[in-house]
Write a protein that holds these residues in place. Structure first.
Motif, mmCIF file in Angstrom:
data_model
loop_
_atom_site.group_PDB
_atom_site.id
_atom_site.type_symbol
_atom_site.label_atom_id
_atom_site.label_comp_id
_atom_site.label_asym_id
_atom_site.label_seq_id
_atom_site.Cartn_x
_atom_site.Cartn_y
_atom_site.Cartn_z
ATOM 1 N N ILE A 28 -52.320 25.307 -39.853
ATOM 2 C CA ILE A 28 -53.112 26.561 -39.201
ATOM 3 C C ILE A 28 -54.756 26.782 -40.086
ATOM 4 C CG2 ILE A 28 -53.655 28.265 -38.300
ATOM 5 C CD1 ILE A 28 -50.419 28.686 -37.031
ATOM 6 N N ARG A 102 -47.808 37.652 -36.293
ATOM 7 C CA ARG A 102 -48.217 36.568 -35.850
ATOM 8 C C ARG A 102 -49.507 36.291 -35.613
ATOM 9 N NH1 ARG A 102 -43.705 32.738 -36.763
ATOM 10 N NH2 ARG A 102 -44.313 31.281 -35.560
ATOM 11 N N THR A 103 -50.305 37.252 -35.599
ATOM 12 C CA THR A 103 -51.410 37.381 -35.829
ATOM 13 C C THR A 103 -52.822 37.394 -37.503
ATOM 14 O OG1 THR A 103 -51.784 38.973 -34.561
ATOM 15 C CG2 THR A 103 -54.051 39.296 -35.422
ATOM 16 N N GLN A 147 -55.435 33.578 -34.539
ATOM 17 C CA GLN A 147 -54.265 33.056 -33.433
ATOM 18 C C GLN A 147 -54.005 34.960 -32.782
ATOM 19 O OE1 GLN A 147 -51.040 30.692 -34.154
ATOM 20 N NE2 GLN A 147 -49.741 32.601 -35.022
ATOM 21 N N ASN A 151 -50.774 33.261 -30.571
ATOM 22 C CA ASN A 151 -51.370 32.048 -29.139
ATOM 23 C C ASN A 151 -52.033 31.965 -30.077
ATOM 24 O OD1 ASN A 151 -48.415 32.904 -27.288
ATOM 25 N ND2 ASN A 151 -50.727 35.188 -26.919
ATOM 26 N N LEU A 152 -52.978 30.357 -30.697
ATOM 27 C CA LEU A 152 -53.914 30.346 -30.907
ATOM 28 C C LEU A 152 -54.967 30.723 -29.654
ATOM 29 C CD1 LEU A 152 -53.284 26.828 -31.364
ATOM 30 C CD2 LEU A 152 -53.953 28.698 -33.223
#
Length: 231
Positions: A28, A102-103, A147, A151-152
Motif C-alpha cells: 500500500i 486500519r487508518t 486508507q 477502506n482505500l
C-alpha cells in the motif's frame, strides 16, 4: 509488535530504522509513493500564470520526508515508503493514539525549529542522535488520507482534507497541513511572493481537481566547470 515490526535502533525513548514485516502494508505504501510521484510536476515560478483558473488547493511546502502515520491493530507507528519504521514512546505517536484502526495517513515528517524555517537536514540531525534524540522536536504534518478504517480513499481532495481534520486532533507534534482553496493563478503568485520569495517557506504545493500536483520552488542556475574528479 514483533509480528508486525522487527529490529530497530534507539530513538529517544522509542525506536527507529525498524522493518515493517507486513506485505499488505508495504504494498500500500509503495503504491501510494508511485502514484503520487506520477502526479507531481515541478513548476518554475515564472510559469505560475500558466496554471488554469479553477478549483485548486494551495499549501506551503514543508522541507522534510514523506512518511505515513499508521494505526494497525493495537499499534500506532510511522513508516516510510521503503518500509522503515519509527515506533514506541515518542510525542507524535503519543498524540496520535485516537486515530481509528486500519487508518493510513500520508504526511511530511519534519523538524520543529525556532527563528527560521526547518530543513530536512534538521530532521536527519535529530534522528542521528539515536537514544539522545530530542524527539519532541519532530513533527508530523498530514496532507492526505490513504486508507480510512480499512477502506482505500478515492474522493476529492476537499473531502480528504475535511476527513483529516476529523481524524487528527492538532497537537504540538501532530498537525494537518493548512490548505487554502483558491481559484486563480494570481492568488498563487501573491502567496509565492509573501512566503517563498521572503524565505519563510521552501515552496508551495498546488493541487488540481484532476489529481495533478504542482511543486513551486525557486530555481537556481549555476555555470560551473569540472576541474577534476575521482572514483
Amino acid at each position: 509488535m514483533n509480528k508486525l515490526i522487527t529490529g530497530g535502533l534507539a530513538l529517544g525513548a522509542g525506536t527507529h530504522d525498524a522493518k515493517l514485516d507486513n506485505a499488505e502494508l508495504v504494498d500500500i505504501l509503495a503504491a501510494y509513493r508511485r502514484r503520487i510521484a506520477g502526479n507531481y510536476r515541478v513548476l518554475p515560478s515564472e510559469d505560475i500564470n500558466k496554471l488554469p483558473d479553477g478549483r485548486m488547493w494551495l499549501s506551503s511546502k514543508l522541507d522534510g520526508e514523506l512518511w505515513f502515520l499508521i494505526s494497525w491493530g493495537e499499534e500506532v507507528f510511522l513508516a516510510n515508503p521503503r518500509g522503515a519504521v519509527i515506533y514506541g514512546k515518542i510525542p507524535i505517536l503519543d498524540q496520535a493514539r485516537a486515530i481509528p484502526d486500519r487508518t493510513i495517513i500520508a504526511g511530511e515528517l519534519h523538524a520543529i525549529v525556532e527563528g527560521r524555517r526547518a530543513r530536512v537536514g534538521d530532521l536527519a540531525t535529530i534522528i542521528a542522535a539515536g537514544k539522545n534524540a530530542e524527539t519532541e522536536k519532530v513533527c508530523f504534518s498530514a496532507f492526505d488520507i490513504v486508507q480510512d478504517r480499512g477502506n482505500l480513499i478515492k474522493v476529492s481532495y476537499d473531502d480528504k482534507s475535511q476527513r483529516l481534520s476529523e481524524v487528527i486532533k492538532t497537537a504540538q507534534n501532530l498537525r494537518v497541513v493548512t490548505t487554502e482553496e483558491i481559484n486563480t493563478s494570481e492568488q498563487i503568485k501573491q502567496r509565492y511572493e509573501s512566503e517563498v520569495v521572503t524565505g519563510n517557506a521552501e515552496g508551495l504545493i498546488v493541487r488540481l481537481e484532476s489529481g495533478l500536483v504542482y511543486k513551486l520552488k525557486p530555481s537556481i542556475s549555476i555555470d560551473a566547470a569540472i576541474v577534476g574528479y575521482t572514483v
